[in-house]
Each structure stands twice: as structure tokens, then as C-alpha cells.
Scaffold this motif. Structure first.
Motif, PDB file in Angstrom:
ATOM      1  N   UNK A 160      71.816  38.891  80.091  1.00 38.55           N
ATOM      2  CA  UNK A 160      72.289  39.906  79.143  1.00 38.55           C
ATOM      3  C   UNK A 160      71.756  39.621  77.745  1.00 38.55           C
ATOM      4  N   UNK A 161      71.804  38.370  77.348  1.00 43.64           N
ATOM      5  CA  UNK A 161      71.273  37.994  76.035  1.00 43.64           C
ATOM      6  C   UNK A 161      69.789  38.282  75.911  1.00 43.64           C
ATOM      7  N   UNK A 162      69.043  37.980  76.955  1.00 44.76           N
ATOM      8  CA  UNK A 162      67.601  38.231  76.926  1.00 44.76           C
ATOM      9  C   UNK A 162      67.303  39.731  76.875  1.00 44.76           C
ATOM     10  N   UNK A 163      67.993  40.488  77.705  1.00 48.91           N
ATOM     11  CA  UNK A 163      67.768  41.935  77.763  1.00 48.91           C
ATOM     12  C   UNK A 163      68.192  42.603  76.452  1.00 48.91           C
ATOM     13  N   UNK A 164      69.152  42.020  75.751  1.00 51.82           N
ATOM     14  CA  UNK A 164      69.645  42.633  74.515  1.00 51.82           C
ATOM     15  C   UNK A 164      68.569  42.742  73.446  1.00 51.82           C
ATOM     16  N   UNK A 165      67.509  41.995  73.585  1.00 53.62           N
ATOM     17  CA  UNK A 165      66.423  42.021  72.594  1.00 53.62           C
ATOM     18  C   UNK A 165      65.215  42.839  73.035  1.00 53.62           C
ATOM     19  N   UNK A 166      65.161  43.177  74.311  1.00 56.99           N
ATOM     20  CA  UNK A 166      63.963  43.817  74.862  1.00 56.99           C
ATOM     21  C   UNK A 166      63.692  45.215  74.317  1.00 56.99           C
ATOM     22  N   UNK A 167      64.730  45.974  74.004  1.00 55.94           N
ATOM     23  CA  UNK A 167      64.495  47.334  73.517  1.00 55.94           C
ATOM     24  C   UNK A 167      63.634  47.335  72.253  1.00 55.94           C
ATOM     25  N   UNK A 168      63.805  46.316  71.426  1.00 59.03           N
ATOM     26  CA  UNK A 168      63.037  46.244  70.180  1.00 59.03           C
ATOM     27  C   UNK A 168      61.549  46.041  70.453  1.00 59.03           C
ATOM     28  N   UNK A 169      61.243  45.279  71.476  1.00 59.19           N
ATOM     29  CA  UNK A 169      59.843  45.032  71.839  1.00 59.19           C
ATOM     30  C   UNK A 169      59.144  46.344  72.198  1.00 59.19           C
ATOM     31  N   UNK A 170      59.892  47.220  72.869  1.00 59.15           N
ATOM     32  CA  UNK A 170      59.333  48.496  73.302  1.00 59.15           C
ATOM     33  C   UNK A 170      59.545  49.620  72.284  1.00 59.15           C
ATOM     34  N   UNK A 171      60.179  49.296  71.158  1.00 61.88           N
ATOM     35  CA  UNK A 171      60.395  50.303  70.117  1.00 61.88           C
ATOM     36  C   UNK A 171      61.309  51.434  70.551  1.00 61.88           C
ATOM     37  N   UNK A 172      62.361  51.094  71.303  1.00 56.67           N
ATOM     38  CA  UNK A 172      63.262  52.107  71.844  1.00 56.67           C
ATOM     39  C   UNK A 172      64.680  51.829  71.390  1.00 56.67           C
ATOM     40  N   UNK A 173      65.511  52.821  71.511  1.00 53.98           N
ATOM     41  CA  UNK A 173      66.935  52.655  71.236  1.00 53.98           C
ATOM     42  C   UNK A 173      67.573  51.889  72.393  1.00 53.98           C
ATOM     43  N   UNK A 174      68.536  51.053  72.064  1.00 56.42           N
ATOM     44  CA  UNK A 174      69.194  50.225  73.075  1.00 56.42           C
ATOM     45  C   UNK A 174      69.778  51.050  74.224  1.00 56.42           C
ATOM     46  N   UNK A 175      70.541  52.094  73.890  1.00 48.30           N
ATOM     47  CA  UNK A 175      71.204  52.895  74.925  1.00 48.30           C
ATOM     48  C   UNK A 175      70.207  53.553  75.870  1.00 48.30           C
ATOM     49  N   UNK A 176      69.153  54.101  75.312  1.00 53.67           N
ATOM     50  CA  UNK A 176      68.121  54.760  76.113  1.00 53.67           C
ATOM     51  C   UNK A 176      67.417  53.756  77.027  1.00 53.67           C
ATOM     52  N   UNK A 177      67.084  52.618  76.480  1.00 49.09           N
ATOM     53  CA  UNK A 177      66.383  51.583  77.227  1.00 49.09           C
ATOM     54  C   UNK A 177      67.237  51.064  78.387  1.00 49.09           C
ATOM     55  N   UNK A 178      68.505  50.801  78.107  1.00 48.94           N
ATOM     56  CA  UNK A 178      69.406  50.237  79.106  1.00 48.94           C
ATOM     57  C   UNK A 178      69.640  51.196  80.269  1.00 48.94           C
ATOM     58  N   UNK A 179      69.710  52.478  79.990  1.00 50.48           N
ATOM     59  CA  UNK A 179      69.964  53.448  81.060  1.00 50.48           C
ATOM     60  C   UNK A 179      68.878  53.448  82.116  1.00 50.48           C
ATOM     61  N   UNK A 180      67.685  53.036  81.768  1.00 50.04           N
ATOM     62  CA  UNK A 180      66.576  53.021  82.714  1.00 50.04           C
ATOM     63  C   UNK A 180      66.508  51.737  83.537  1.00 50.04           C
ATOM     64  N   UNK A 181      67.315  50.757  83.192  1.00 52.77           N
ATOM     65  CA  UNK A 181      67.259  49.475  83.882  1.00 52.77           C
ATOM     66  C   UNK A 181      68.172  49.449  85.110  1.00 52.77           C
ATOM     67  N   UNK A 182      67.734  48.794  86.165  1.00 59.19           N
ATOM     68  CA  UNK A 182      68.576  48.663  87.366  1.00 59.19           C
ATOM     69  C   UNK A 182      69.532  47.470  87.233  1.00 59.19           C
TER      70      UNK A 182
END
Length: 84
Positions: free
Chosen positions: A22-44
Motif C-alpha cells: 500500500x505504501x509503495x502504490x501510494x506513490x505510483x500515481x505521481x510517477x504516471x502523472x495521474x490523480x490517485x483516485x483515477x489511478x487506483x480504480x484501474x488497479x486489481x
């Protein structure tokens, strides 16, 4: 987050692993330049992790919030030491 999870739930290895992820994934949206909520919805990922990432809810959300507060304080201490 891993250290916090192990401290709070020393016998729950799966929880500690999920907290780490969870901690690692919490930073990933920034790498892709996306909003957290949008990014998370696409993850399994499970609902508990989604709740933590999008609203800091649940046990994982509490740990994530604590980690972010700690990291913010650590950054502030480093900045003060560099400029002070």
C-alpha cells in the motif's frame, strides 16, 4: 508502513505485506502523472487497499496517514538542518 504494521500486528505477516505494498502504490500515481483516485480504480487490488489509498480509511489508511505525517516531519527536519 511495514515497520508500523509489524509493530501493531506482529503476528499478521499478510497484513504487514499488504501495508508495505500500500505504501509503495501510494506513490505510483505521481510517477504516471495521474490523480490517485483515477489511478487506483484501474488497479486489481482489494477494497481495503483502495479505501486506504483514496480516502485514508481503515487500518491500512491509518498506517498510510501516519507514514505520510512522519515523512513530512522528516522532510521538514532535513530542510531546517540544511538552512539553519
Amino acid at each position: 508502513m511495514l515497520k508500523l504494521a509489524v509493530f501493531e500486528h506482529p503476528r499478521e505477516t499478510a497484513f504487514a505485506q499488504t501495508a508495505y505494498l500500500t505504501g509503495m502504490v501510494s506513490l505510483m500515481h505521481a510517477i504516471y502523472g495521474r490523480e490517485q483516485e483515477e489511478f487506483v480504480e484501474e488497479l486489481p487490488i482489494g477494497e481495503a487497499m483502495k479505501a486506504a489509498l483514496t480516502g485514508r480509511r481503515g487500518a491500512l489508511g491509518e498506517l498510510l496517514n501516519a507514514a505520510e505525517v512522519f515523512e513530512g516531519r522528516q522532510s521538514l527536519v532535513r530542510e531546517t538542518q540544511q538552512h539553519g
